[in-house]
Motif scaffolding. Structure first.
Motif, PDB file in Angstrom:
ATOM      1  N   LYS A 157      -0.809   2.716 -11.490  1.00  0.00           N
ATOM      2  CA  LYS A 157      -0.508   1.688 -10.476  1.00  0.00           C
ATOM      3  C   LYS A 157      -0.577   2.285  -9.072  1.00  0.00           C
ATOM      4  O   LYS A 157      -1.203   1.727  -8.183  1.00  0.00           O
ATOM      5  N   LEU A 158       0.075   3.455  -8.893  1.00  0.00           N
ATOM      6  CA  LEU A 158       0.082   4.076  -7.561  1.00  0.00           C
ATOM      7  C   LEU A 158      -1.316   4.508  -7.124  1.00  0.00           C
ATOM      8  O   LEU A 158      -1.646   4.446  -5.948  1.00  0.00           O
ATOM      9  N   ALA A 159      -2.175   4.893  -8.087  1.00  0.00           N
ATOM     10  CA  ALA A 159      -3.566   5.239  -7.729  1.00  0.00           C
ATOM     11  C   ALA A 159      -4.263   4.001  -7.160  1.00  0.00           C
ATOM     12  O   ALA A 159      -4.931   4.073  -6.119  1.00  0.00           O
ATOM     13  N   ALA A 160      -4.039   2.835  -7.794  1.00  0.00           N
ATOM     14  CA  ALA A 160      -4.634   1.582  -7.298  1.00  0.00           C
ATOM     15  C   ALA A 160      -4.025   1.211  -5.947  1.00  0.00           C
ATOM     16  O   ALA A 160      -4.719   0.730  -5.046  1.00  0.00           O
ATOM     17  N   VAL A 161      -2.716   1.473  -5.780  1.00  0.00           N
ATOM     18  CA  VAL A 161      -2.045   1.164  -4.506  1.00  0.00           C
ATOM     19  C   VAL A 161      -2.609   2.049  -3.394  1.00  0.00           C
ATOM     20  O   VAL A 161      -2.843   1.587  -2.276  1.00  0.00           O
ATOM     21  N   PHE A 162      -2.885   3.341  -3.688  1.00  0.00           N
ATOM     22  CA  PHE A 162      -3.463   4.224  -2.661  1.00  0.00           C
ATOM     23  C   PHE A 162      -4.843   3.733  -2.239  1.00  0.00           C
ATOM     24  O   PHE A 162      -5.220   3.836  -1.082  1.00  0.00           O
ATOM     25  N   ALA A 163      -5.585   3.156  -3.196  1.00  0.00           N
ATOM     26  CA  ALA A 163      -6.892   2.564  -2.833  1.00  0.00           C
ATOM     27  C   ALA A 163      -6.676   1.408  -1.858  1.00  0.00           C
ATOM     28  O   ALA A 163      -7.447   1.234  -0.907  1.00  0.00           O
ATOM     29  N   LEU A 164      -5.582   0.640  -2.052  1.00  0.00           N
ATOM     30  CA  LEU A 164      -5.267  -0.461  -1.119  1.00  0.00           C
ATOM     31  C   LEU A 164      -4.910   0.090   0.261  1.00  0.00           C
ATOM     32  O   LEU A 164      -5.329  -0.457   1.284  1.00  0.00           O
ATOM     33  N   PHE A 165      -4.135   1.197   0.295  1.00  0.00           N
ATOM     34  CA  PHE A 165      -3.792   1.808   1.587  1.00  0.00           C
ATOM     35  C   PHE A 165      -5.071   2.225   2.322  1.00  0.00           C
ATOM     36  O   PHE A 165      -5.219   1.990   3.508  1.00  0.00           O
ATOM     37  N   TRP A 166      -6.001   2.854   1.556  1.00  0.00           N
ATOM     38  CA  TRP A 166      -7.258   3.307   2.177  1.00  0.00           C
ATOM     39  C   TRP A 166      -8.024   2.102   2.734  1.00  0.00           C
ATOM     40  O   TRP A 166      -8.492   2.119   3.875  1.00  0.00           O
ATOM     41  N   LEU A 167      -8.095   1.039   1.927  1.00  0.00           N
ATOM     42  CA  LEU A 167      -8.828  -0.164   2.351  1.00  0.00           C
ATOM     43  C   LEU A 167      -8.186  -0.773   3.601  1.00  0.00           C
ATOM     44  O   LEU A 167      -8.874  -1.166   4.542  1.00  0.00           O
ATOM     45  N   HIS A 168      -6.841  -0.788   3.636  1.00  0.00           N
ATOM     46  CA  HIS A 168      -6.119  -1.322   4.800  1.00  0.00           C
ATOM     47  C   HIS A 168      -6.485  -0.528   6.062  1.00  0.00           C
ATOM     48  O   HIS A 168      -6.770  -1.089   7.112  1.00  0.00           O
ATOM     49  N   GLY A 169      -6.489   0.810   5.920  1.00  0.00           N
ATOM     50  CA  GLY A 169      -6.829   1.686   7.048  1.00  0.00           C
ATOM     51  C   GLY A 169      -8.253   1.447   7.519  1.00  0.00           C
ATOM     52  O   GLY A 169      -8.517   1.360   8.724  1.00  0.00           O
ATOM     53  N   SER A 170      -9.179   1.295   6.557  1.00  0.00           N
ATOM     54  CA  SER A 170     -10.587   1.078   6.900  1.00  0.00           C
ATOM     55  C   SER A 170     -10.765  -0.263   7.627  1.00  0.00           C
ATOM     56  O   SER A 170     -11.447  -0.344   8.653  1.00  0.00           O
ATOM     57  N   LEU A 171     -10.098  -1.322   7.121  1.00  0.00           N
ATOM     58  CA  LEU A 171     -10.190  -2.639   7.771  1.00  0.00           C
ATOM     59  C   LEU A 171      -9.589  -2.593   9.173  1.00  0.00           C
ATOM     60  O   LEU A 171     -10.094  -3.230  10.102  1.00  0.00           O
ATOM     61  N   SER A 172      -8.524  -1.794   9.327  1.00  0.00           N
ATOM     62  CA  SER A 172      -7.862  -1.682  10.627  1.00  0.00           C
ATOM     63  C   SER A 172      -8.774  -0.971  11.637  1.00  0.00           C
ATOM     64  O   SER A 172      -8.870  -1.390  12.791  1.00  0.00           O
ATOM     65  N   GLN A 173      -9.463   0.072  11.177  1.00  0.00           N
ATOM     66  CA  GLN A 173     -10.424   0.770  12.042  1.00  0.00           C
ATOM     67  C   GLN A 173     -11.542  -0.179  12.474  1.00  0.00           C
ATOM     68  O   GLN A 173     -11.929  -0.228  13.643  1.00  0.00           O
ATOM     69  N   ASP A 174     -12.044  -0.969  11.513  1.00  0.00           N
ATOM     70  CA  ASP A 174     -13.152  -1.887  11.826  1.00  0.00           C
ATOM     71  C   ASP A 174     -12.712  -2.952  12.830  1.00  0.00           C
ATOM     72  O   ASP A 174     -13.515  -3.399  13.656  1.00  0.00           O
ATOM     73  N   ARG A 175     -11.408  -3.353  12.773  1.00  0.00           N
ATOM     74  CA  ARG A 175     -10.930  -4.386  13.704  1.00  0.00           C
ATOM     75  C   ARG A 175     -11.109  -3.924  15.153  1.00  0.00           C
ATOM     76  O   ARG A 175     -11.539  -4.684  16.008  1.00  0.00           O
ATOM     77  N   LYS A 176     -10.786  -2.649  15.370  1.00  0.00           N
ATOM     78  CA  LYS A 176     -10.906  -2.116  16.742  1.00  0.00           C
ATOM     79  C   LYS A 176     -12.375  -2.157  17.201  1.00  0.00           C
ATOM     80  O   LYS A 176     -12.661  -2.491  18.348  1.00  0.00           O
ATOM     81  N   ARG A 177     -13.299  -1.871  16.276  1.00  0.00           N
ATOM     82  CA  ARG A 177     -14.730  -1.862  16.653  1.00  0.00           C
ATOM     83  C   ARG A 177     -15.227  -3.281  16.910  1.00  0.00           C
ATOM     84  O   ARG A 177     -15.960  -3.524  17.873  1.00  0.00           O
ATOM     85  N   PHE A 178     -14.808  -4.235  16.075  1.00  0.00           N
ATOM     86  CA  PHE A 178     -15.183  -5.640  16.312  1.00  0.00           C
ATOM     87  C   PHE A 178     -14.631  -6.106  17.668  1.00  0.00           C
ATOM     88  O   PHE A 178     -15.299  -6.798  18.421  1.00  0.00           O
ATOM     89  N   LEU A 191     -18.720  -7.833  -0.150  1.00  0.00           N
ATOM     90  CA  LEU A 191     -18.351  -7.030  -1.332  1.00  0.00           C
ATOM     91  C   LEU A 191     -16.890  -6.577  -1.237  1.00  0.00           C
ATOM     92  O   LEU A 191     -16.126  -6.675  -2.203  1.00  0.00           O
ATOM     93  N   LEU A 192     -16.475  -6.154  -0.040  1.00  0.00           N
ATOM     94  CA  LEU A 192     -15.115  -5.660   0.182  1.00  0.00           C
ATOM     95  C   LEU A 192     -14.085  -6.733  -0.168  1.00  0.00           C
ATOM     96  O   LEU A 192     -12.989  -6.444  -0.625  1.00  0.00           O
ATOM     97  N   ASN A 193     -14.523  -8.002   0.012  1.00  0.00           N
ATOM     98  CA  ASN A 193     -13.637  -9.139  -0.252  1.00  0.00           C
ATOM     99  C   ASN A 193     -13.151  -9.156  -1.711  1.00  0.00           C
ATOM    100  O   ASN A 193     -12.071  -9.660  -2.015  1.00  0.00           O
ATOM    101  N   GLU A 194     -13.952  -8.578  -2.634  1.00  0.00           N
ATOM    102  CA  GLU A 194     -13.634  -8.634  -4.065  1.00  0.00           C
ATOM    103  C   GLU A 194     -12.696  -7.494  -4.499  1.00  0.00           C
ATOM    104  O   GLU A 194     -11.982  -7.622  -5.501  1.00  0.00           O
ATOM    105  N   ILE A 195     -12.696  -6.386  -3.762  1.00  0.00           N
ATOM    106  CA  ILE A 195     -11.955  -5.196  -4.214  1.00  0.00           C
ATOM    107  C   ILE A 195     -10.452  -5.430  -4.376  1.00  0.00           C
ATOM    108  O   ILE A 195      -9.879  -5.084  -5.419  1.00  0.00           O
ATOM    109  N   PRO A 196      -9.760  -6.062  -3.384  1.00  0.00           N
ATOM    110  CA  PRO A 196      -8.320  -6.271  -3.572  1.00  0.00           C
ATOM    111  C   PRO A 196      -7.994  -7.050  -4.847  1.00  0.00           C
ATOM    112  O   PRO A 196      -7.023  -6.734  -5.541  1.00  0.00           O
ATOM    113  N   ALA A 197      -8.833  -8.026  -5.204  1.00  0.00           N
ATOM    114  CA  ALA A 197      -8.576  -8.835  -6.412  1.00  0.00           C
ATOM    115  C   ALA A 197      -8.572  -7.945  -7.657  1.00  0.00           C
ATOM    116  O   ALA A 197      -7.691  -8.059  -8.512  1.00  0.00           O
ATOM    117  N   VAL A 198      -9.543  -7.032  -7.724  1.00  0.00           N
ATOM    118  CA  VAL A 198      -9.620  -6.129  -8.884  1.00  0.00           C
ATOM    119  C   VAL A 198      -8.387  -5.216  -8.927  1.00  0.00           C
ATOM    120  O   VAL A 198      -7.752  -5.041  -9.976  1.00  0.00           O
TER     121      VAL A 198
END
Ligand code: HEM
Length: 149
Positions: A93-114, A128-135
């Motif tokens: 579970k925590l491995a999947a949660v760390f993937a969510l933390f990484w995704l959150h950080g990546s989306l946050s970085q992209d927000r600044k660029r947008f 494609l990224l839209n599907e990852i949290p669901a999995v």
């Protein structure tokens, strides 16, 4: 103190799940906003509106919900601290949660660029990224509720 927390355990578990639901709602909505942002005319009204929505979604909902999910989750871990070595489901579970933390950080970085008018990565990347949290949610909830191993 620990006794009081133990008595509050059902409330802490409920607040953990509520926080995770708000966090996941944002994790599934933000990549969708980035798809619309990719299609928006640079400098146009649509782009300005999306920049505001993306910032509010991250700062007002997603980041606070991520932090409270983590705080209540760590308190819940403290109740099972003596079993940590044997509850294998929690590590998956925590491995999947760390993937969510990484995704959150990546989306946050992209927000600044947008927000600077850039169009980072590609429109297909965010579709494609839209599907990852669901999995990841499916893995996390099955681990937390079923505790299969
Ligand atoms: C942020 C890091 C997280 C930590 C440290 C964490 C930790 C925990 C722990 C220790 C439990 C209690 C397990 C038990 O005693 O039965 C739990 C329950 C739960 N967690 Fe998390 N969790 C985290 C994130 C999440 C996320 C992101 C989700 C959903 C997407 C989630 C969904 C759940 C659910 C549904 C339960 C309740 C299980 C039940 O009542 O049977 N957790 N969590």
């Amino acid at each position: 103190m620990f006794n009081l927390l133990a008595q509050l355990e059902p409330w802490i578990r409920a607040l953990h799940i509520i926080s995770a639901m708000f966090w996941m709602a944002g994790m599934m909505y933000l990549p969708r906003l980035y798809v619309y942002h990719w299609q928006a005319v640079k400098g146009g009204e649509m782009e300005k509106a999306l920049i505001g929505q993306e910032q509010r979604l991250l700062k007002i909902i997603m980041t606070p919900a991520m932090i409270s999910t983590l705080i209540f989750g760590l308190i819940l871990i403290s109740f099972r601290a003596d079993q940590l070595a044997v509850i294998s489901w929690l590590w998956l579970k925590l491995a999947a949660v760390f993937a969510l933390f990484w995704l959150h950080g990546s989306l946050s970085q992209d927000r600044k660029r947008f927000a600077k008018g850039e169009r980072p990565r590609s429109e297909k990347h965010y579709r494609l990224l839209n599907e990852i949290p669901a999995v990841l949610i499916i893995i996390i909830v099955i681990m937390a509720v079923v505790e299969p191993f």
